[in-house]
Scaffold this motif. Structure first.
Motif, mmCIF file in Angstrom:
data_model
loop_
_atom_site.group_PDB
_atom_site.id
_atom_site.type_symbol
_atom_site.label_atom_id
_atom_site.label_comp_id
_atom_site.label_asym_id
_atom_site.label_seq_id
_atom_site.Cartn_x
_atom_site.Cartn_y
_atom_site.Cartn_z
ATOM 1 N N ARG A 121 4.742 26.299 7.214
ATOM 2 C CA ARG A 121 6.016 26.387 6.496
ATOM 3 C C ARG A 121 6.306 25.125 5.683
ATOM 4 O O ARG A 121 7.280 24.406 5.919
ATOM 5 N N VAL A 122 5.437 24.886 4.701
ATOM 6 C CA VAL A 122 5.591 23.758 3.799
ATOM 7 C C VAL A 122 5.457 24.252 2.361
ATOM 8 O O VAL A 122 4.759 25.238 2.092
ATOM 9 N N GLY A 123 6.138 23.570 1.445
ATOM 10 C CA GLY A 123 6.077 23.969 0.047
ATOM 11 C C GLY A 123 5.977 22.771 -0.873
ATOM 12 O O GLY A 123 6.462 21.677 -0.571
ATOM 13 N N ARG A 124 5.320 22.989 -2.008
ATOM 14 C CA ARG A 124 5.130 21.981 -3.059
ATOM 15 C C ARG A 124 5.780 22.555 -4.314
ATOM 16 O O ARG A 124 5.217 23.429 -4.964
ATOM 17 N N VAL A 125 6.981 22.067 -4.639
ATOM 18 C CA VAL A 125 7.823 22.710 -5.645
ATOM 19 C C VAL A 125 7.954 21.820 -6.884
ATOM 20 O O VAL A 125 8.450 20.697 -6.803
ATOM 21 N N ASN A 126 7.509 22.333 -8.026
ATOM 22 C CA ASN A 126 7.561 21.586 -9.284
ATOM 23 C C ASN A 126 8.878 21.864 -10.011
ATOM 24 O O ASN A 126 9.200 23.024 -10.314
ATOM 25 N N LEU A 127 9.628 20.808 -10.297
ATOM 26 C CA LEU A 127 10.956 20.937 -10.889
ATOM 27 C C LEU A 127 11.154 19.913 -12.001
ATOM 28 O O LEU A 127 10.424 18.932 -12.098
ATOM 29 N N PHE A 128 12.173 20.158 -12.827
ATOM 30 C CA PHE A 128 12.544 19.199 -13.856
ATOM 31 C C PHE A 128 13.621 18.256 -13.322
ATOM 32 O O PHE A 128 14.620 18.710 -12.743
ATOM 33 N N GLY A 129 13.401 16.955 -13.499
ATOM 34 C CA GLY A 129 14.348 15.960 -13.008
ATOM 35 C C GLY A 129 15.458 15.661 -13.988
ATOM 36 O O GLY A 129 15.553 14.556 -14.521
ATOM 37 N N ASP A 130 16.314 16.662 -14.203
ATOM 38 C CA ASP A 130 17.411 16.529 -15.158
ATOM 39 C C ASP A 130 18.518 17.483 -14.715
ATOM 40 O O ASP A 130 18.249 18.626 -14.332
ATOM 41 N N SER A 131 19.750 17.036 -14.785
ATOM 42 C CA SER A 131 20.880 17.857 -14.320
ATOM 43 C C SER A 131 21.009 19.162 -15.090
ATOM 44 O O SER A 131 21.544 20.140 -14.570
ATOM 45 N N ALA A 132 20.484 19.202 -16.322
ATOM 46 C CA ALA A 132 20.563 20.423 -17.125
ATOM 47 C C ALA A 132 19.759 21.558 -16.497
ATOM 48 O O ALA A 132 20.004 22.738 -16.788
ATOM 49 N N TYR A 133 18.808 21.221 -15.642
ATOM 50 C CA TYR A 133 17.945 22.223 -15.013
ATOM 51 C C TYR A 133 18.305 22.458 -13.549
ATOM 52 O O TYR A 133 17.579 23.172 -12.844
#
Length: 254
Positions: free
Chosen positions: A156-168
């Motif tokens: 139960r582990v995850g590698r989550v790619n996200l944008f580091g900006d409040s707009a996202y």
């Protein structure tokens, strides 16, 4: 002698698999809620992303807990909040990436490496988590597109790619929730080649007439189908639902 040792090792491995399977089924009976720890990572050591991560609080992830509580209501789990999200400390190291060739052996090795990484990089949170998600934040100015996120139900582990900006921020929670469901045995319900939701399980409203455009996205379908060849990425969790098949996969529906 060595033959007996090999047999003992195989029996121990089999016992471990059986035990993990039993524990997994017991957990998905939803007698207790799942505590999730999210650990931010500044992938590129970007000053802009670093500034954004310093603003994050547990409240930024509260919509995820509220979403799962709302979606679970029709299934009468008996849990007011089946998911609780805790914000952990930033992690400096980056978890191993899945193999590009997708080979079975490579995937097994990566899975073991990822679980070992999680064991080594789990800063303490208030309640010991059952699920650990590593949030890899990228600067949108330098990354027009992000690669697919990945998660494992084993460990139960995850590698989550996200944008580091409040707009996202709101869209990030959609991706996070999608990967969270993977750790609970939910499967993707979109075509991996085209990214189009697969009918009917990847549609939020499979019985709608006319079928297009759909008004919502099935969370594991990934997108809102607008026509046979067009689908839109949901901008927030409010534009998604957890469909029947996904609910059955995660133990909400028997």
């Amino acid at each position: 002698m060595w033959k007996k040792i090999r047999i003992v090792i195989l029996l121990l491995a089999l016992a471990t698999v059986i035990q993990n399977t039993w524990l997994d089924k017991a957990a998905l009976a939803w007698k207790d809620n799942f505590y999730v720890a999210v650990y931010p990572i500044n992938v590129d050591n970007s000053a802009k992303v670093g500034e954004y991560l310093r603003t994050l609080t547990s409240e930024d992830f509260e919509p995820v807990a509220e979403y799962f509580a709302s979606e679970a209501e029709p299934y009468q789990l008996g849990l007011r909040r089946p998911i609780e999200v805790q914000l952990g400390a930033q992690v400096a190291d980056i978890p191993p990436a899945p193999p590009k060739d997708g080979s079975i052996l490579g995937t097994i090795v990566w899975s073991l490496k990822f679980r070992y990484f999680a064991w080594r990089h789990s800063p303490k949170v208030n309640v010991k988590p059952a699920i650990r998600l590593y949030l890899l934040y990228y600067d949108p100015a330098n990354n027009l597109r992000l690669s697919h996120s990945t998660a494992l139900n084993k460990g139960r582990v995850g590698r989550v790619n996200l944008f580091g900006d409040s707009a996202y921020a709101k869209q990030n929670l959609v991706i996070l929730s999608h990967e969270l469901l993977h750790t609970l045995n939910a499967t993707d319900k979109y075509d991996l080649t085209t990214s189009m939701p697969i009918y009917p399980d990847g549609f939020a409203e499979p019985d709608k007439s006319p079928l297009y455009p759909q008004h919502l996205a099935e969370l594991m379908g990934g997108r809102t189908p607008m026509s046979e060849n067009e689908a839109e990425i949901p901008k927030s969790l409010k534009q998604t639902i957890i469909g029947t098949k996904t609910a059955r996969e995660i133990g909400w529906l028997k």
